[in-house]
Design a protein around this motif. Sequence first.
Motif, mmCIF file in Angstrom:
data_model
loop_
_atom_site.group_PDB
_atom_site.id
_atom_site.type_symbol
_atom_site.label_atom_id
_atom_site.label_comp_id
_atom_site.label_asym_id
_atom_site.label_seq_id
_atom_site.Cartn_x
_atom_site.Cartn_y
_atom_site.Cartn_z
ATOM 1 N N ILE A 37 0.834 -1.197 0.000
ATOM 2 C CA ILE A 37 0.000 0.000 0.000
ATOM 3 C C ILE A 37 0.872 1.253 0.000
ATOM 4 N N ARG A 38 1.957 1.230 0.765
ATOM 5 C CA ARG A 38 2.862 2.373 0.801
ATOM 6 C C ARG A 38 3.476 2.616 -0.573
ATOM 7 N N LYS A 39 3.916 1.533 -1.220
ATOM 8 C CA LYS A 39 4.505 1.672 -2.552
ATOM 9 C C LYS A 39 3.469 2.176 -3.553
ATOM 10 N N LEU A 40 2.250 1.659 -3.460
ATOM 11 C CA LEU A 40 1.196 2.095 -4.356
ATOM 12 C C LEU A 40 0.885 3.578 -4.148
ATOM 13 N N ALA A 41 0.761 3.976 -2.899
ATOM 14 C CA ALA A 41 0.459 5.376 -2.598
ATOM 15 C C ALA A 41 1.589 6.281 -3.067
ATOM 16 N N PHE A 42 2.818 5.870 -2.856
ATOM 17 C CA PHE A 42 3.953 6.685 -3.292
ATOM 18 C C PHE A 42 3.978 6.760 -4.805
ATOM 19 N N GLY A 43 3.722 5.652 -5.471
ATOM 20 C CA GLY A 43 3.714 5.637 -6.929
ATOM 21 C C GLY A 43 2.652 6.554 -7.492
ATOM 22 N N GLU A 44 1.451 6.496 -6.908
ATOM 23 C CA GLU A 44 0.389 7.375 -7.368
ATOM 24 C C GLU A 44 0.739 8.828 -7.086
#
Length: 73
Positions: A37-44
């Motif tokens: 989730i952290r990686k997804l949020a950072f990517g977005e």
Amino acid sequence: MLRDIRTVIEALSRNVDQNQAETNRRFDDVTDRIEKIRKLAFGESVLGRYAAGEVEERLDAIEQRLSDLETRG
């Protein structure tokens, strides 16, 4: 009687070990999910900043063209 107590203690010990192993697996699963989730949020967030940067550049170009037109007129 002592043998019975030892047997019960050993069974409880195995049960505690199994519960601890299961808890560790669940904790690892939750940690992995949080990391995804952290990686997804950072990517977005990075993608959003990139898109916003492109819009900002386009607006700057339009403003510059308008300014050029105003100075000609």
